[in-house]
Scaffold this motif. Sequence first.
Motif, PDB file in Angstrom:
ATOM      1  N   LEU A 203       0.814  -1.205   0.000  1.00  0.00           N
ATOM      2  CA  LEU A 203       0.000   0.000   0.000  1.00  0.00           C
ATOM      3  C   LEU A 203       0.856   1.268   0.000  1.00  0.00           C
ATOM      4  O   LEU A 203       0.468   2.279  -0.589  1.00  0.00           O
ATOM      5  CB  LEU A 203      -0.938   0.006   1.214  1.00  0.00           C
ATOM      6  CG  LEU A 203      -2.175  -0.896   1.106  1.00  0.00           C
ATOM      7  CD1 LEU A 203      -2.863  -1.013   2.454  1.00  0.00           C
ATOM      8  CD2 LEU A 203      -3.151  -0.344   0.075  1.00  0.00           C
ATOM      9  N   PHE A 204       1.997   1.240   0.685  1.00  0.00           N
ATOM     10  CA  PHE A 204       2.836   2.433   0.761  1.00  0.00           C
ATOM     11  C   PHE A 204       3.255   2.921  -0.621  1.00  0.00           C
ATOM     12  O   PHE A 204       3.358   4.113  -0.858  1.00  0.00           O
ATOM     13  CB  PHE A 204       4.088   2.170   1.607  1.00  0.00           C
ATOM     14  CG  PHE A 204       3.819   2.177   3.080  1.00  0.00           C
ATOM     15  CD1 PHE A 204       3.158   3.239   3.663  1.00  0.00           C
ATOM     16  CD2 PHE A 204       4.225   1.122   3.871  1.00  0.00           C
ATOM     17  CE1 PHE A 204       2.908   3.253   5.028  1.00  0.00           C
ATOM     18  CE2 PHE A 204       3.975   1.128   5.228  1.00  0.00           C
ATOM     19  CZ  PHE A 204       3.318   2.196   5.810  1.00  0.00           C
ATOM     20  N   HIS A 251      -7.237   2.604   6.572  1.00  0.00           N
ATOM     21  CA  HIS A 251      -7.017   4.043   6.468  1.00  0.00           C
ATOM     22  C   HIS A 251      -5.830   4.398   5.582  1.00  0.00           C
ATOM     23  O   HIS A 251      -5.735   5.531   5.093  1.00  0.00           O
ATOM     24  CB  HIS A 251      -6.879   4.685   7.858  1.00  0.00           C
ATOM     25  CG  HIS A 251      -5.851   4.072   8.749  1.00  0.00           C
ATOM     26  ND1 HIS A 251      -4.511   4.339   8.642  1.00  0.00           N
ATOM     27  CD2 HIS A 251      -5.968   3.206   9.772  1.00  0.00           C
ATOM     28  CE1 HIS A 251      -3.847   3.674   9.564  1.00  0.00           C
ATOM     29  NE2 HIS A 251      -4.701   2.972  10.262  1.00  0.00           N
ATOM     30  N   LEU A 252      -4.938   3.457   5.349  1.00  0.00           N
ATOM     31  CA  LEU A 252      -3.895   3.707   4.355  1.00  0.00           C
ATOM     32  C   LEU A 252      -4.504   3.806   2.956  1.00  0.00           C
ATOM     33  O   LEU A 252      -4.076   4.605   2.122  1.00  0.00           O
ATOM     34  CB  LEU A 252      -2.847   2.593   4.388  1.00  0.00           C
ATOM     35  CG  LEU A 252      -1.861   2.627   5.555  1.00  0.00           C
ATOM     36  CD1 LEU A 252      -0.973   1.400   5.541  1.00  0.00           C
ATOM     37  CD2 LEU A 252      -1.017   3.890   5.519  1.00  0.00           C
ATOM     38  N   ILE A 257      -6.340   7.462  -1.621  1.00  0.00           N
ATOM     39  CA  ILE A 257      -7.385   8.072  -2.449  1.00  0.00           C
ATOM     40  C   ILE A 257      -7.420   9.586  -2.246  1.00  0.00           C
ATOM     41  O   ILE A 257      -7.540  10.360  -3.197  1.00  0.00           O
ATOM     42  CB  ILE A 257      -8.758   7.454  -2.121  1.00  0.00           C
ATOM     43  CG1 ILE A 257      -8.787   5.981  -2.555  1.00  0.00           C
ATOM     44  CG2 ILE A 257      -9.888   8.230  -2.790  1.00  0.00           C
ATOM     45  CD1 ILE A 257     -10.030   5.236  -2.123  1.00  0.00           C
ATOM     46  N   LEU A 258      -7.274  10.032  -0.993  1.00  0.00           N
ATOM     47  CA  LEU A 258      -7.413  11.455  -0.687  1.00  0.00           C
ATOM     48  C   LEU A 258      -6.263  12.300  -1.218  1.00  0.00           C
ATOM     49  O   LEU A 258      -6.485  13.411  -1.711  1.00  0.00           O
ATOM     50  CB  LEU A 258      -7.544  11.664   0.828  1.00  0.00           C
ATOM     51  CG  LEU A 258      -8.927  11.425   1.427  1.00  0.00           C
ATOM     52  CD1 LEU A 258      -8.892  11.554   2.931  1.00  0.00           C
ATOM     53  CD2 LEU A 258      -9.933  12.417   0.841  1.00  0.00           C
ATOM     54  N   ILE A 259      -5.035  11.801  -1.105  1.00  0.00           N
ATOM     55  CA  ILE A 259      -3.896  12.633  -1.514  1.00  0.00           C
ATOM     56  C   ILE A 259      -3.895  12.875  -3.021  1.00  0.00           C
ATOM     57  O   ILE A 259      -3.190  13.763  -3.505  1.00  0.00           O
ATOM     58  CB  ILE A 259      -2.548  12.011  -1.077  1.00  0.00           C
ATOM     59  CG1 ILE A 259      -2.361  10.620  -1.694  1.00  0.00           C
ATOM     60  CG2 ILE A 259      -2.456  11.972   0.431  1.00  0.00           C
ATOM     61  CD1 ILE A 259      -1.003  10.022  -1.419  1.00  0.00           C
ATOM     62  N   ASP A 260      -4.692  12.121  -3.744  1.00  0.00           N
ATOM     63  CA  ASP A 260      -4.784  12.304  -5.196  1.00  0.00           C
ATOM     64  C   ASP A 260      -5.911  13.274  -5.566  1.00  0.00           C
ATOM     65  O   ASP A 260      -6.140  13.527  -6.748  1.00  0.00           O
ATOM     66  CB  ASP A 260      -5.023  10.949  -5.869  1.00  0.00           C
ATOM     67  CG  ASP A 260      -4.716  10.973  -7.363  1.00  0.00           C
ATOM     68  OD1 ASP A 260      -3.653  11.498  -7.725  1.00  0.00           O
ATOM     69  OD2 ASP A 260      -5.542  10.482  -8.146  1.00  0.00           O
ATOM     70  N   LYS A 261      -6.609  13.801  -4.539  1.00  0.00           N
ATOM     71  CA  LYS A 261      -7.759  14.667  -4.790  1.00  0.00           C
ATOM     72  C   LYS A 261      -7.415  16.139  -4.552  1.00  0.00           C
ATOM     73  O   LYS A 261      -6.513  16.468  -3.770  1.00  0.00           O
ATOM     74  CB  LYS A 261      -8.918  14.292  -3.844  1.00  0.00           C
ATOM     75  CG  LYS A 261      -9.377  12.854  -3.925  1.00  0.00           C
ATOM     76  CD  LYS A 261     -10.141  12.565  -5.190  1.00  0.00           C
ATOM     77  CE  LYS A 261     -10.689  11.142  -5.190  1.00  0.00           C
ATOM     78  NZ  LYS A 261     -11.315  10.803  -6.489  1.00  0.00           N
ATOM     79  N   LYS A 262      -8.172  16.994  -5.227  1.00  0.00           N
ATOM     80  CA  LYS A 262      -8.155  18.406  -4.880  1.00  0.00           C
ATOM     81  C   LYS A 262      -8.978  18.597  -3.608  1.00  0.00           C
ATOM     82  O   LYS A 262      -9.771  17.730  -3.228  1.00  0.00           O
ATOM     83  CB  LYS A 262      -8.743  19.239  -6.016  1.00  0.00           C
ATOM     84  CG  LYS A 262      -7.951  19.179  -7.308  1.00  0.00           C
ATOM     85  CD  LYS A 262      -8.645  19.999  -8.384  1.00  0.00           C
ATOM     86  CE  LYS A 262      -7.892  19.922  -9.708  1.00  0.00           C
ATOM     87  NZ  LYS A 262      -8.586  20.672 -10.791  1.00  0.00           N
TER      88      LYS A 262
END
Length: 666
Positions: A203-204, A251-252, A257-262
Amino acid sequence: MKSNMGIHKVSETVERLWNGWELRMVMLPSLFLQIVLIIFGRRRKYTAGFWLGTLVWLAYLSADWVATFSLGILAQKLGDSETNCINSNRGLIPAFWAPVLLVHLGGPDTITAYSMEDNELWLRHLLVLGSQVAVAFYAFSRSWWSKDPLLFVAIPIFVAGIIKYGERNLVLRSASSEQFRSSVYSEMNELRRKFGEFSNSELFGMTAERLTERLGLRDIIPEAKFLHEAKLFFQMFRVLFADLVLADSNHLATHIILIDKKATEAFKLIEVEMGFMYDVLYTKVTRVCSSRIIFRAISFLCFVSALLAFSLGMSRNNHAYLTTEITISYFLLVGAIIFEIYSVVLVLFSDWAMLWLSGQKKPFFNSVYQTISRFLSFLHSDKRWARSMAQHNLIKSQLSENSLTCISLKKLLGKSHILSWEDISDDLKHLIFQHLLDKRTRYSYQMRYHDPGKNDLHEILSERGDQVIGREGCLEKIGGSVKSSDFNDSLLTWHIATDICYHDDVRKKGHPDTKMSISLSNYMVYLLRDCPFLLPRGIGKERYTQTCSDVNKHSELLRNITSGRNNSWDSYNTILQLEDSSGKVSVLCAGFKLAKSLQSLETQDGWENKRKWEMISQVWVEMLTYAASHCGWKEHAQALTRGGELLTHVCLLMAHLGLSEQCLTN
């Protein structure tokens, strides 16, 4: 004597009118309350405001009472008349009015519970279900002896009423804390199966595109992918809400998913996730399944068949009832059908149905999804929460309160503290989201050993402005303002300082760019004043009250400051001497001292005005994240009924980034 006789005749007339019209006068209000709940019950999900909440509260409390009261009167009235349809004395009451009231007790799909506490009362509702079904059956059996020619119309409505009331009780039971927690274990098993094949090391280094492919979301049409991501987030929210913990891989994955979002996209995911939780806790509008479709179809067919049977019966026995009873009967039957159609439309346009349609991964269902999406976009009905935050300014509130003598209903109910509403801008979303990502970079999941300042999650979650101040090299000068043992002390101190700095800068420089700092400051004080259960424990109410008292004592001086008539900090000496005059609970003096220190960053340390306000806004964001991570999930769930809170969004974003003590790290 004549006067007494006149009063007696009037009372007899009133009594006769009431006896003849009491049932009609309670049947129509019962229908009206259902209409109110259907229209406004769901609006509180995305509309914040005192009046809407009050209207829904009154309608919710009144609906069951009026329906129960009507059912009692009906049980007494039905069968009292021994006339039949051939007699000229038409005094029959339609037998199906009793099961219609049972349908009303089942309530609309848009609201099953007003608050979390209502879900815990599902056993009481089960008892009421049994008793009211018995009363309705008793009323129905009494009408049997009245020779009602349309007695059979009541049978399908009876079936629909039991379905509607039973469904409400099941929804209340499933949302109660004990049953909710039990159901979450199956959710955890599903998450375990979904992520069991992933290792942390895998996942990392995984990208968001690769993760969605492994989760089976690759074939989902692009415009619907966010719904399936939100569903994954919601599954984790359910685990957190049940006070359970999430495994590393869970949560990883959401972090990837989140770090790829605006920022706007991340907030939209949280909107959908909060909407799912609201529906589960407070409505019947939940995931699409075959059993719900079957029961909904049965209810609809029952109402349609009852209306057709009644219409045919009236064409042959139009002398059976009075015109008033016929009119009310049509209102009740047509109203029930319209409610069912509206419920179907509501479900069809819900995120649950859109999630199901896009999950079929077939061209026809994708076309239906896209058609509905375009229609909703045309109607601009994609709003899922209030998208605004309440504002309460302590000084402004006190000064305006002193100048007003009128007493409003809001004041009598203790709800007069919201001065205005501020839209949550994309810039503010970006500021908050970037701050959370920065926190996340300082917490490395790859390190399994305690490393103070880098890998200690508890230390990161305990930051409430000191990290920002330390980064700017101001800990020695103003660091003490955020290190109080009582968070509410720091909050009020910074609120007053922010307000004073704003007015001083307006006097000196015009209108600096302070919107985000001021709006966050006023929002946090609104939480302290109206929603203290969303903030860490402390003596915030007492601090607020005594600070207000000090503001009242020096209202004239503060009016000069806020109006820009003061020309020097020397005018504040009177307030700066208050330190020992009103004890240590009031923070007015501390706020002025902090404001003077903040302004000295420009006059003595050579800071630009923009840099100072950027630091202030960052401090407020860090206070917001501190409050978000120290609030219980039940309190956040209760806030969903008031249009949702920005604080809840921040709390969920933190949890999905792994910034929560419910996220396991080994």
